[in-house]
Design an enzyme around this catalytic site. Structure first.
Site, PDB file in Angstrom:
ATOM      1  N   HIS A  30     -38.011 -66.978  34.584  1.00 61.32           N
ATOM      2  CA  HIS A  30     -39.061 -67.084  34.575  1.00 61.32           C
ATOM      3  C   HIS A  30     -40.067 -67.336  33.837  1.00 61.32           C
ATOM      4  O   HIS A  30     -41.406 -68.149  34.330  1.00 61.32           O
ATOM      5  CB  HIS A  30     -39.858 -66.417  36.165  1.00 61.32           C
ATOM      6  CG  HIS A  30     -38.621 -66.566  37.039  1.00 61.32           C
ATOM      7  ND1 HIS A  30     -38.736 -64.878  37.653  1.00 61.32           N
ATOM      8  CD2 HIS A  30     -37.992 -67.110  37.939  1.00 61.32           C
ATOM      9  CE1 HIS A  30     -37.397 -65.573  38.640  1.00 61.32           C
ATOM     10  NE2 HIS A  30     -36.799 -66.129  38.463  1.00 61.32           N
ATOM     11  N   ASP A  62     -46.103 -67.885  40.167  1.00 64.20           N
ATOM     12  CA  ASP A  62     -45.224 -68.449  40.287  1.00 64.20           C
ATOM     13  C   ASP A  62     -44.343 -68.699  41.995  1.00 64.20           C
ATOM     14  O   ASP A  62     -45.175 -67.854  42.599  1.00 64.20           O
ATOM     15  CB  ASP A  62     -44.063 -67.845  38.931  1.00 64.20           C
ATOM     16  CG  ASP A  62     -43.600 -67.000  38.966  1.00 64.20           C
ATOM     17  OD1 ASP A  62     -44.158 -65.822  40.046  1.00 64.20           O
ATOM     18  OD2 ASP A  62     -42.748 -66.294  37.931  1.00 64.20           O
ATOM     19  N   GLN A  77     -30.914 -71.557  19.813  1.00 61.70           N
ATOM     20  CA  GLN A  77     -29.962 -73.071  20.699  1.00 61.70           C
ATOM     21  C   GLN A  77     -30.761 -74.253  19.851  1.00 61.70           C
ATOM     22  O   GLN A  77     -30.593 -75.143  19.651  1.00 61.70           O
ATOM     23  CB  GLN A  77     -30.499 -72.684  22.165  1.00 61.70           C
ATOM     24  CG  GLN A  77     -29.648 -71.524  22.362  1.00 61.70           C
ATOM     25  CD  GLN A  77     -30.010 -71.637  23.809  1.00 61.70           C
ATOM     26  OE1 GLN A  77     -29.350 -72.112  24.957  1.00 61.70           O
ATOM     27  NE2 GLN A  77     -31.087 -70.839  24.630  1.00 61.70           N
ATOM     28  N   SER A  83     -32.984 -76.287  32.638  1.00 61.30           N
ATOM     29  CA  SER A  83     -31.625 -76.309  32.299  1.00 61.30           C
ATOM     30  C   SER A  83     -31.779 -78.325  32.499  1.00 61.30           C
ATOM     31  O   SER A  83     -31.230 -78.764  30.722  1.00 61.30           O
ATOM     32  CB  SER A  83     -30.255 -75.727  31.792  1.00 61.30           C
ATOM     33  OG  SER A  83     -30.646 -74.409  31.711  1.00 61.30           O
ATOM     34  N   GLN A 136     -28.443 -73.072  42.256  1.00 57.58           N
ATOM     35  CA  GLN A 136     -28.185 -73.767  41.394  1.00 57.58           C
ATOM     36  C   GLN A 136     -27.674 -74.678  42.045  1.00 57.58           C
ATOM     37  O   GLN A 136     -26.605 -76.076  41.619  1.00 57.58           O
ATOM     38  CB  GLN A 136     -27.693 -73.579  40.591  1.00 57.58           C
ATOM     39  CG  GLN A 136     -28.040 -72.989  38.968  1.00 57.58           C
ATOM     40  CD  GLN A 136     -27.939 -71.618  38.223  1.00 57.58           C
ATOM     41  OE1 GLN A 136     -26.860 -71.191  38.273  1.00 57.58           O
ATOM     42  NE2 GLN A 136     -28.504 -70.986  37.528  1.00 57.58           N
TER      43      GLN A 136
END
Length: 523
Positions: free
Chosen positions: A18, A114, A380, A418, A438
């Protein structure tokens, strides 16, 4: 577009997944619209803000501030098995006194909350006279489902949604299969369902909803939200597609042995595998994934966490707590390097002999020429920027990544962070949905956008076998069938770039938000 004096406060609910999109939104407002932004971060005891993450946002310090709300103790307010949504909502509720102090101190002109901190708007309405907006960091289809299920379906449908024989109809939008509903809708007897209903209703009490999507990606759904009279009468407020917002990070000339390993691999040959900031696999699924990677004969870098048989979101509040990376390379030389740096290894996860006891016996030896296993966390951005990486699963990508790596594919858990990183780089996906929204995202990616492949059965309902994993990996990395979805992904990349540039649909939508704030301040 906005005045340099305009000051916007943005509230982030607990959880790294978040925090990231809220930081990106603040960055976007500051850099591209010259707005002063203050990020109010509601922290949790188990997952404090990632200070390294905060430092990576290269924004004008005079235009962005960060206020951290201290963690609250909710242990006596929830059951020990309370779901993640319930935990977060209770944290936000208990943090309201501190949030009130923060808002009183920073005195913003407007507030953006949010998707899980909408209860702050009640505080704003009662005590502060300022415009208030909701930022939904996921897609428009989720937004439509969240609102319509809370205000209409909750009253019209009896029993469990998952037992409902028919698809769930949303006026002007694609219907939703019962199997694809968000986690909070799976059990209407659970407390998180009550929170889900409250949140959906509160979205419509704002002055507008900002969504991290763009018109070309969700044309029909956005049209339904803004033009379908039945749905508009339920939503009531203005919809602003302002995405796809993503994190842009400058390249770092960092020396580490993972990058040195990648230096030795052919271009576009390595699949990067990671299940995001909160996702975990069961013990059985971990073994099948390991065998699937081995059978695919593709090179890989795999960020592993210890398996969790209690739920796919088992690391949600614990992500990012091991800032040093540890890894196991399959060559004799690199194994020596791991042993010599075992002070960096979390002892409960990575024994100093360089083995991971929850992977199949002999897995590291059998894949020594193909794979690299990294424990818990990896840098990453640097890894994904490497030219050897040809497929991946991750949350973050640096600006210009696609042109440097020309990735082939992405093994994704389908979190929207992602997904955005993949779509904005023109990269197709293997959709491996785990929790939250998802499942909904995976259906959208495979059925509507057609930029992904997915397992035949939900990974949370049935273990995905090694042969199916092998086929999916080869489809994205090797087989000709991957070319079609790759072309679709490249088309979305172009539309995403067009939407965000000055004069694009999402840029203009953000300008409308700021203009609406200015109009409300003078009215």
């Amino acid at each position: 577009m906005g005045s340099p004096q305009l000051h916007v406060g943005i509230v982030a609910s607990p959880g790294k997944g978040h925090l990231i999109p809220v930081l990106v939104l603040g960055n976007r407002l500051a850099v591209f619209h010259n707005i002063k932004a203050t990020i109010i971060i509601i922290t949790s005891k188990n997952s404090p803000p990632d200070t390294q993450l905060l430092k990576t946002f290269n924004v004008p310090r005079k235009l962005i501030d960060v206020v951290q709300i201290p963690p609250v103790d909710i242990s006596n307010l929830i059951d020990t098995d309370a779901k993640v949504v319930t935990q977060i909502c209770v944290m936000v509720r208990q943090a309201l006194p501190e949030i009130r102090i923060a808002i009183s101190t920073i005195k913003p002109d407007a507030l953006i909350v949010d998707l899980l901190s909408t209860e702050v708007m009640t505080l704003v309405s009662r005590e502060f006279n300022m415009p208030k907006y909701v930022f939904v960091p996921t897609n428009a289809w989720f937004t439509a489902l969240a609102i319509y299920s809370a205000k209409v379906l909750d009253k019209e449908i009896e029993g469990q949604y998952v037992d409902h024989g028919n698809i769930l109809m949303i006026p002007g939008c694609k219907p939703v299969r019962p199997d694809d509903v968000v986690d909070a809708m799976l059990d209407r007897n659970d407390e998180q369902y009550n929170e889900h209903v409250r949140l959906g209703i509160e979205y419509t009490l704002s002055d507008g909803i900002l969504i991290n999507t763009w018109e070309e990606a969700e044309c029909d759904t956005l049209k339904g939200l803004t033009e379908n009279e039945r749905l508009k009468s339920v939503v009531k407020v203005q919809i602003y597609p302002i995405g796809p917002l993503r994190r842009n990070v400058e390249d770092k000339n960092m020396e580490n042995w993972i990058l040195k390993w990648l230096d030795k691999q052919p271009s576009e040959s390595v699949l990067y595998v990671s299940f995001g900031s909160g996702g975990t696999l069961s013990s059985k699924q971990m073994i099948e994934l390991a065998w699937g990677l081995k059978l695919s004969q593709q090179r890989f870098v795999w960020v592993v966490r210890p398996p969790c048989d209690g739920g796919a979101d088992g690391s949600f509040f614990n992500s990012g707590q091991n800032p040093e990376q540890t890894a196991v390379d399959k060559s004799e030389k690199e194994e020596d390097n791991v042993k010599s740096s075992c002070s960096l290894c979390p002892a409960q996860h990575l024994p100093c002999d360089g083995t991971l006891d929850y992977l199949p016996e002999g897995f590291l030896t059998r894949t020594r020429d193909k794979g690299l296993v990294v424990q818990t966390w990896a840098q990453q951005v640097e890894i994904l920027s490497h030219s050897a990486v040809g497929g991946f699963l991750t949350h973050y990508l640096p600006e210009g990544f696609l042109t440097r790596t020309r990735d082939k594919g992405f093994l994704s858990h389908c979190g929207w962070n992602s997904t955005i990183e993949s779509l904005t780089n023109g990269i197709p996906m293997i959709a491996w949905q785990l929790y939250a929204e998802q499942r909904l995202n995976a259906t959208m990616l495979t059925k509507e956008l057609r930029v992904a492949v997915r397992p035949e059965f939900l990974p949370t309902k049935k273990v995905v076998g090694r042969e199916e994993i092998e086929k999916m990996v080869r489809t994205i990395m090797q087989y000709p069938e991957g070319k079609g979805i790759r072309n679709k992904a490249k088309q979305l990349l172009i539309s995403a770039e067009n939407a965000l540039r000055k004069g694009g649909s999402s840029y203009n939508s953000m300008c409308k938000v700021l203009k609406d704030i200015e109009n409300k301040l003078v009215s």
